[in-house]
Design a protein around this motif. Structure first.
Motif, PDB file in Angstrom:
ATOM      1  N   PHE A  29      -0.385  -4.821  -5.533  1.00 15.30           N
ATOM      2  CA  PHE A  29      -0.054  -3.373  -5.133  1.00 15.30           C
ATOM      3  C   PHE A  29      -1.418  -2.856  -5.242  1.00 15.30           C
ATOM      4  N   ILE A  30      -1.384  -1.866  -4.135  1.00 17.00           N
ATOM      5  CA  ILE A  30      -2.712  -0.987  -4.246  1.00 17.00           C
ATOM      6  C   ILE A  30      -2.220   0.492  -4.098  1.00 17.00           C
ATOM      7  N   SER A  31      -2.779   1.405  -4.836  1.00 13.85           N
ATOM      8  CA  SER A  31      -2.167   3.063  -4.594  1.00 13.85           C
ATOM      9  C   SER A  31      -3.515   3.828  -4.586  1.00 13.85           C
ATOM     10  N   ASN A  32      -4.321   3.439  -5.689  1.00 15.70           N
ATOM     11  CA  ASN A  32      -5.607   4.376  -5.530  1.00 15.70           C
ATOM     12  C   ASN A  32      -6.597   3.984  -4.437  1.00 15.70           C
ATOM     13  N   PRO A  33      -6.925   5.290  -3.721  1.00 18.51           N
ATOM     14  CA  PRO A  33      -7.644   5.090  -2.445  1.00 18.51           C
ATOM     15  C   PRO A  33      -9.253   4.771  -3.076  1.00 18.51           C
ATOM     16  N   ILE A  67       1.034  -0.995  -0.283  1.00 18.43           N
ATOM     17  CA  ILE A  67      -0.010   0.000  -0.125  1.00 18.43           C
ATOM     18  C   ILE A  67       0.817   1.164   0.015  1.00 18.43           C
ATOM     19  N   GLY A  68       0.780   1.873  -1.048  1.00 19.93           N
ATOM     20  CA  GLY A  68       1.549   3.232  -1.112  1.00 19.93           C
ATOM     21  C   GLY A  68       1.350   3.942  -2.312  1.00 19.93           C
ATOM     22  N   THR A  93      -2.573   6.974   1.330  1.00 19.90           N
ATOM     23  CA  THR A  93      -2.033   5.534   2.087  1.00 19.90           C
ATOM     24  C   THR A  93      -2.734   5.310   3.170  1.00 19.90           C
ATOM     25  N   LEU A  94      -3.221   6.449   4.024  1.00 22.76           N
ATOM     26  CA  LEU A  94      -3.643   6.015   5.250  1.00 22.76           C
ATOM     27  C   LEU A  94      -5.008   5.819   5.308  1.00 22.76           C
ATOM     28  N   THR A  95      -5.756   6.470   4.231  1.00 23.41           N
ATOM     29  CA  THR A  95      -7.241   5.703   3.921  1.00 23.41           C
ATOM     30  C   THR A  95      -7.334   4.208   3.898  1.00 23.41           C
TER      31      THR A  95
END
Length: 531
Positions: free
Chosen positions: A181-185, A153-154, A216-218
């Protein structure tokens, strides 16, 4: 005392280049005519498993000489040495820029000093040990299950570099531990991955330099809720499933991340240059620690070449100079990256951030306004797909778009017809590079149309539609094989190219105040909404 800054356009070499650009330049058909062996030899470079063919760039010996003079007058290599020493060349943030230390920590007498190398080695061993424990099954989830899925997550540099490298090195990836990989909230971006995962066998790597990145925090908050909904609610229960990578460990600790599962880097590592640090943990998990060290070694090999090669044989410097020639003297505001290996799908996206976030500037290092073009618009993807989409514009549109073609000389796919697939891909790469450079003039087109059985009247009607002006400058960058070492060398090659262009334009490559503005305004709007 340091000398006063001189804008690029006031330098003698720049003015000489302007004069050369105003004179009629030979068409690439002429420059590439049979018998141009000396030209081909002077524009071929081989370093660390990479081969660059720049012979299709519209440059003459006079232009090349003037470009090299510009590099000397601009003090490019002197600035490179200052960067390697750890000078605070990022003056707007008063920071050193030492991502080269991340891949050169085993150097004897490093220019940045033994203390920094020691810190780098210590943290490298920490996160590589974690990667190995996840790979061999000794790192277990709270309920004792083996980890089979890792989710990074970034966003920005915390995503693009490791994502690109993991896909590019798919041939080396461990099939027993899958990396996502996840980047989009956007919620669906997260749900599309979580719905296939078992929380007992999943670990999340939350990456943020400051650990305040909103997107990222979301996502991290949603992941913690997902774990809690599956019976892993307390910090102790979630700890084996959460890793933090940050330059702000106290902030991550305050958010519940265990110290033993937190891996750090330093403020002298820019996000888009951070794949060599603990930000590369997903890559180390995917390909293994030995392969990750090979990736670092490839980057270091390119560093050594850049620091020590003569200017005319210096691959990153020459690439930078050719880019400046195209951008500022041939009037080409964009630059295409066309990869002919499907595993390089994310490379253009990675370079977009590396180049555009670094050199998209309108202020010189002394604060004066820039009056010349700086970083180009970088775009692209897979060349084979582009041939059936936007290459028409490259051949006959009103834009002149320089191209970097990227190919892999050898094929390692375990399929019986892999060699034929590879032949077709590289045939198209070479054909497109030649077609863009040479085009096809009216005489050659007329001959072809008549050979197809058309009458003179029909040929005359079609002639303007079937004629191609060519003269599109392009280079071919070849990897002997797509390995961790060669990929590391290629990433470092483009990093140094971007640095050199910033030095030539007299701008800062390592701050990104435009990005910070967007973040600041988002936070201000959020406060108003919650008031």
């Amino acid at each position: 005392m340091t000398s006063a800054f001189v804008p690029p356009q006031q330098r003698a070499a720049w003015q000489h280049l302007q004069q050369l650009a105003r004179e009629p330049l030979p068409h690439l058909r002429e420059l590439l005519a049979p018998g141009a062996d000396a030209r081909h030899a002077s524009l071929q470079f081989e370093v660390a498993g990479l081969r660059l063919d720049a012979s299709r760039q519209q440059v003459t010996p006079q232009v090349l000489s003037a470009l090299l003079a510009l590099a000397e007058e601009s003090g490019v290599m002197a600035q490179a040495r200052a960067q390697a020493r750890g000078a605070a060349i990022n003056t707007t943030e008063d920071r050193a820029v030492l991502h080269v230390a991340l891949r050169g920590s085993n150097m004897a007498q490093p220019p940045w000093g033994d203390a920094i190398s020691g810190e780098v080695r210590t943290e490298l061993e920490r996160f590589l040990d974690a990667a190995e424990r996840i790979r061999n099954g000794s790192w277990r989830g709270f309920r004792g299950r083996r980890i089979t899925n890792v989710v990074n997550i970034g966003i920005g540099g915390s995503d693009l570099g490791p994502r690109m490298a993991v896909q590019a090195l798919d041939a080396y990836c461990d099939p027993d531990v899958r990396v996502h990989f996840i980047s989009n909230p956007d919620a669906w971006s997260l749900h599309a991955i979580l719905r296939w995962l078992n929380p007992d066998q999943t670990i999340f790597i939350v990456q943020s330099k400051t650990f305040t990145t909103q997107e990222t925090l979301t996502l991290a908050a949603s992941v913690k809720r997902w774990l809690a909904d599956h019976g892993l609610a307390s910090e102790a229960q979630q700890a084996p499933h959460l890793i933090a990578v940050t330059a702000s460990p106290r902030v991550s600790a305050a958010q519940g991340y265990a110290a033993d599962n937190t891996f750090g880097f330093w403020d002298w590592v820019g996000g888009r240059y951070s794949v060599w640090s603990a930000i590369g943990l997903p890559l180390a998990i995917a390909i293994g620690t030995d392969r990750f060290r090979e990736f670092l070694a490839g980057g270091h090999a390119m560093d050594q070449h850049f620091w020590h090669a003569a200017p005319a044989q210096n691959m990153p410097l020459v690439m930078a100079l050719l880019g400046v020639w195209n951008r500022n003297f041939l009037g080409c505001p964009t630059h295409l990256i066309a990869a002919y290996a499907s595993r390089m799908f994310h490379f253009a996206r990675f370079l977009q951030q590396l180049d555009m976030e670094s050199n998209g500037k309108s202020t010189h290092v002394d604060g004066s306004p820039v009056e010349i073009g700086t970083g180009p618009i970088v775009w692209g993807g897979l060349g084979i797909e582009g041939q059936h989409a936007y290459f028409q514009l490259l051949h006959q549109g009103q834009h002149r778009v320089p191209v970097d073609f990227i190919g892999v000389e050898t094929e390692d796919a375990p399929l019986p017809l892999a060699a034929e697939h590879h032949r077709v891909a590289l045939l198209n790469l070479n054909a497109q590079a030649n077609a863009l450079a040479l085009g096809r003039d009216a005489a050659a087109t007329a001959v072809e149309l008549r050979a197809a059985g058309l009458s003179d009247a029909q040929a005359l009607t079609l002639l303007p539609h079937r004629t191609f002006r060519g003269n599109v400058p392009n280079s071919s960058l070849w990897l002997q094989a797509l390995t961790p070492h060669s990929l590391g060398a290629m990433v470092a090659l483009y990093e140094h190219k971007v640095f050199c262009q910033a030095a030539l334009w007299g701008i800062h490559a390592y701050d990104q105040w435009g990005v910070e503005l967007g973040k600041t305004m988002a936070k201000q709007m959020e406060k108003k909404q919650s008031a």
